[in-house]
Design a protein around this motif. Sequence first.
Motif, PDB file in Angstrom:
ATOM      1  N   ILE A 184      34.441  14.030  14.813  1.00 44.94           N
ATOM      2  CA  ILE A 184      34.085  14.936  13.720  1.00 44.94           C
ATOM      3  C   ILE A 184      33.029  14.262  12.840  1.00 44.94           C
ATOM      4  CG2 ILE A 184      34.987  16.388  11.868  1.00 44.94           C
ATOM      5  CD1 ILE A 184      37.768  16.012  13.063  1.00 44.94           C
ATOM      6  N   PRO A 185      31.786  14.745  12.866  1.00 46.46           N
ATOM      7  CA  PRO A 185      30.716  14.072  12.113  1.00 46.46           C
ATOM      8  C   PRO A 185      30.570  14.602  10.686  1.00 46.46           C
ATOM      9  CG  PRO A 185      29.781  15.770  13.496  1.00 46.46           C
ATOM     10  CD  PRO A 185      31.275  15.815  13.735  1.00 46.46           C
ATOM     11  N   GLU A 193      28.056  15.850   8.017  1.00 47.68           N
ATOM     12  CA  GLU A 193      26.729  16.460   8.116  1.00 47.68           C
ATOM     13  C   GLU A 193      25.710  15.789   7.203  1.00 47.68           C
ATOM     14  OE1 GLU A 193      27.205  20.584   7.370  1.00 47.68           O
ATOM     15  OE2 GLU A 193      28.311  20.985   9.225  1.00 47.68           O
ATOM     16  N   VAL A 194      26.202  14.990   6.222  1.00 46.97           N
ATOM     17  CA  VAL A 194      25.297  14.352   5.264  1.00 46.97           C
ATOM     18  C   VAL A 194      24.778  13.018   5.784  1.00 46.97           C
ATOM     19  CG1 VAL A 194      25.030  13.479   2.903  1.00 46.97           C
ATOM     20  CG2 VAL A 194      26.456  15.503   3.340  1.00 46.97           C
ATOM     21  N   CYS A 195      25.698  12.136   6.191  1.00 46.96           N
ATOM     22  CA  CYS A 195      25.295  10.774   6.560  1.00 46.96           C
ATOM     23  C   CYS A 195      25.518  10.438   8.027  1.00 46.96           C
ATOM     24  CB  CYS A 195      26.024   9.748   5.689  1.00 46.96           C
ATOM     25  SG  CYS A 195      27.808   9.663   5.985  1.00 46.96           S
ATOM     26  N   GLY A 196      26.185  11.328   8.779  1.00 46.75           N
ATOM     27  CA  GLY A 196      26.380  11.075  10.201  1.00 46.75           C
ATOM     28  C   GLY A 196      27.613  10.272  10.550  1.00 46.75           C
ATOM     29  N   ALA A 197      28.362   9.771   9.552  1.00 53.34           N
ATOM     30  CA  ALA A 197      29.603   9.049   9.837  1.00 53.34           C
ATOM     31  C   ALA A 197      30.573   9.973  10.565  1.00 53.34           C
ATOM     32  CB  ALA A 197      30.216   8.538   8.537  1.00 53.34           C
ATOM     33  N   THR A 198      31.371   9.426  11.487  1.00 53.86           N
ATOM     34  CA  THR A 198      32.283  10.247  12.270  1.00 53.86           C
ATOM     35  C   THR A 198      33.727   9.869  12.011  1.00 53.86           C
ATOM     36  OG1 THR A 198      32.026   8.712  14.146  1.00 53.86           O
ATOM     37  CG2 THR A 198      30.612  10.678  14.112  1.00 53.86           C
ATOM     38  N   PHE A 199      34.614  10.841  12.181  1.00 57.35           N
ATOM     39  CA  PHE A 199      36.026  10.657  11.875  1.00 57.35           C
ATOM     40  C   PHE A 199      36.880  11.295  12.961  1.00 57.35           C
ATOM     41  CE2 PHE A 199      33.537  10.637   8.057  1.00 57.35           C
ATOM     42  CZ  PHE A 199      34.028   9.555   7.355  1.00 57.35           C
ATOM     43  N   SER A 200      38.077  10.747  13.152  1.00 55.44           N
ATOM     44  CA  SER A 200      38.975  11.262  14.186  1.00 55.44           C
ATOM     45  C   SER A 200      39.863  12.380  13.654  1.00 55.44           C
ATOM     46  CB  SER A 200      39.849  10.118  14.729  1.00 55.44           C
ATOM     47  OG  SER A 200      40.586   9.515  13.682  1.00 55.44           O
ATOM     48  N   LYS A 201      39.947  12.532  12.321  1.00 55.26           N
ATOM     49  CA  LYS A 201      40.805  13.559  11.742  1.00 55.26           C
ATOM     50  C   LYS A 201      40.048  14.338  10.665  1.00 55.26           C
ATOM     51  CE  LYS A 201      44.996  10.886  12.659  1.00 55.26           C
ATOM     52  NZ  LYS A 201      46.177  10.207  12.070  1.00 55.26           N
ATOM     53  N   GLU A 202      40.395  15.621  10.545  1.00 58.55           N
ATOM     54  CA  GLU A 202      39.715  16.501   9.614  1.00 58.55           C
ATOM     55  C   GLU A 202      39.918  16.071   8.163  1.00 58.55           C
ATOM     56  OE1 GLU A 202      37.209  19.530   8.640  1.00 58.55           O
ATOM     57  OE2 GLU A 202      37.834  19.097  10.704  1.00 58.55           O
ATOM     58  N   TYR A 203      41.152  15.664   7.801  1.00 55.31           N
ATOM     59  CA  TYR A 203      41.410  15.289   6.407  1.00 55.31           C
ATOM     60  C   TYR A 203      40.649  14.018   6.018  1.00 55.31           C
ATOM     61  CZ  TYR A 203      44.651  11.439   7.536  1.00 55.31           C
ATOM     62  OH  TYR A 203      45.204  10.260   7.980  1.00 55.31           O
ATOM     63  N   LEU A 213      37.625  13.326   7.055  1.00 56.39           N
ATOM     64  CA  LEU A 213      36.276  13.806   6.744  1.00 56.39           C
ATOM     65  C   LEU A 213      36.233  14.437   5.357  1.00 56.39           C
ATOM     66  CD1 LEU A 213      33.358  14.529   7.430  1.00 56.39           C
ATOM     67  CD2 LEU A 213      34.219  16.570   8.602  1.00 56.39           C
ATOM     68  N   LYS A 214      37.242  15.253   5.015  1.00 52.14           N
ATOM     69  CA  LYS A 214      37.279  15.897   3.695  1.00 52.14           C
ATOM     70  C   LYS A 214      37.346  14.852   2.584  1.00 52.14           C
ATOM     71  CE  LYS A 214      39.403  20.253   5.156  1.00 52.14           C
ATOM     72  NZ  LYS A 214      40.589  21.140   5.047  1.00 52.14           N
ATOM     73  N   ARG A 215      38.144  13.821   2.805  1.00 50.75           N
ATOM     74  CA  ARG A 215      38.249  12.752   1.796  1.00 50.75           C
ATOM     75  C   ARG A 215      36.930  12.009   1.654  1.00 50.75           C
ATOM     76  NH1 ARG A 215      42.917   8.553   2.997  1.00 50.75           N
ATOM     77  NH2 ARG A 215      41.415   7.948   4.609  1.00 50.75           N
ATOM     78  N   HIS A 216      36.263  11.767   2.776  1.00 50.14           N
ATOM     79  CA  HIS A 216      34.963  11.100   2.766  1.00 50.14           C
ATOM     80  C   HIS A 216      33.912  11.940   2.049  1.00 50.14           C
ATOM     81  CE1 HIS A 216      31.275   9.214   4.318  1.00 50.14           C
ATOM     82  NE2 HIS A 216      30.903  10.426   4.695  1.00 50.14           N
ATOM     83  N   ALA A 217      33.976  13.284   2.199  1.00 49.49           N
ATOM     84  CA  ALA A 217      32.966  14.180   1.625  1.00 49.49           C
ATOM     85  C   ALA A 217      32.916  14.093   0.099  1.00 49.49           C
ATOM     86  CB  ALA A 217      33.227  15.616   2.060  1.00 49.49           C
ATOM     87  N   LEU A 218      34.006  13.680  -0.536  1.00 53.03           N
ATOM     88  CA  LEU A 218      34.018  13.544  -1.998  1.00 53.03           C
ATOM     89  C   LEU A 218      32.948  12.568  -2.480  1.00 53.03           C
ATOM     90  CD1 LEU A 218      37.882  13.338  -2.650  1.00 53.03           C
ATOM     91  CD2 LEU A 218      36.394  15.292  -3.114  1.00 53.03           C
ATOM     92  N   ILE A 219      32.640  11.563  -1.663  1.00 46.73           N
ATOM     93  CA  ILE A 219      31.637  10.560  -2.019  1.00 46.73           C
ATOM     94  C   ILE A 219      30.271  11.211  -2.183  1.00 46.73           C
ATOM     95  CG2 ILE A 219      30.458   8.463  -1.247  1.00 46.73           C
ATOM     96  CD1 ILE A 219      33.025   7.755   0.302  1.00 46.73           C
ATOM     97  N   HIS A 220      29.913  12.116  -1.249  1.00 43.45           N
ATOM     98  CA  HIS A 220      28.599  12.763  -1.293  1.00 43.45           C
ATOM     99  C   HIS A 220      28.508  13.798  -2.408  1.00 43.45           C
ATOM    100  CE1 HIS A 220      27.501  10.710   2.336  1.00 43.45           C
ATOM    101  NE2 HIS A 220      28.463  11.282   3.039  1.00 43.45           N
ATOM    102  N   ARG A 221      29.617  14.482  -2.698  1.00 41.44           N
ATOM    103  CA  ARG A 221      29.604  15.499  -3.758  1.00 41.44           C
ATOM    104  C   ARG A 221      29.684  14.882  -5.149  1.00 41.44           C
ATOM    105  NH1 ARG A 221      33.373  18.361  -0.315  1.00 41.44           N
ATOM    106  NH2 ARG A 221      35.060  17.926  -1.800  1.00 41.44           N
ATOM    107  N   GLY A 222      29.953  13.585  -5.192  1.00 44.16           N
ATOM    108  CA  GLY A 222      30.042  12.913  -6.485  1.00 44.16           C
ATOM    109  C   GLY A 222      31.331  13.215  -7.226  1.00 44.16           C
TER     110      GLY A 222
END
Length: 342
Positions: free
Chosen positions: A39-40, A42-52, A54-63
């Motif tokens: 699961i990539p 879309e902002v930085c290309g980092a990939t994750f094995s679980k959906e949650y 990715l959602k936790r990681h996305a907080l970094i980009h949204r500030g």
Amino acid sequence: MQVDIQEKKYSCELCTSVFFHKSSLTNHKKQIHAEEKRIPCEVCGATFSKEYSLKRHALIHRGEKPFRCEICALTFSQEYNLKRHVRLHTGEKAFTCDVCGRSFFEKTQLTVHMRTHTGDKPFTCKVCSSVFSDKPSYNKHTRVHAEEKLFHCEVCRSSFPRNSKLKVHMRIHTGEKPFRCEFCTDAFSQEAHLKRHTRIHTGEKPFSCETCGSSFSEKSILRIHIRTHTQEKPFSCQVCGSAFSDNSNLKKHARTHAVEKSFECQVCQSAFASNSDLKVHMLIHTGDKLFYCEVCAYPFSTESQLEQHIRTHTGEKPFQCEICGSAFSRNSQLKRHFNRHK
């Protein structure tokens, strides 16, 4: 106190590594032979094995920083970072070694510490099969094999293994400083420098000495501090064999052997024996002061200047006169003193 040495009975079926404990084998598989992350971001290309994840990681980009410290009001994008931060206020060391009784702020610190008792080295180099007890040492070693640098700076001819590294480097020439401190007006060319600077305002000291409990805001300062306990001198001169506890003192010493100075500053025409010395010198012209004293917050252009300054707080005097035994915090002081014996 040492653990009774037992036969290593847990073998990794994917490689030749063996371990004392099943938990060490499990960690080894997760970290070295992890399944493909599909699961990539879309902002930085980092990939994750679980959906949650990715959602936790996305907080970094949204500030977004929904987790707030009730003590100092500092906010975090990840809950585990808040929990780790709170322990700096409370002094709680929740993770205790069952063998020697030492306590740690974080579980990862305890996990790495336990390997001093078990001898486990779960990180295996895929190129040369060297083994390591912690991931930072493993990562540092793997860079030895990744020497090819395909991305070149057109301004100063520096080369980098990744384009992302080149982009960060280019800010030295462009003067771009996109990372701004939310507490003051300072700005930085790299996010890591901003994080390091922010600790001046927050008072965070996440790096603790296992021997005496002293805490530091910089991992590099902790490494230097630990050598006051171990007397380790890992930096050796290739010309004369002299050994030093930190790299800055070795670099300073190496200049005594370097006669030719072929790296010239285009601003003031000063000449230097190495490109790294020239880069440090360029900070004088750019005005960047990336190194801050965690005690008094005074800024410095180079790490060696900061290390010298820190000794005014710690009282460390590593330079000793061989004639009378007097000790000094700076090499220049020792040289002046030595001239009096002549």
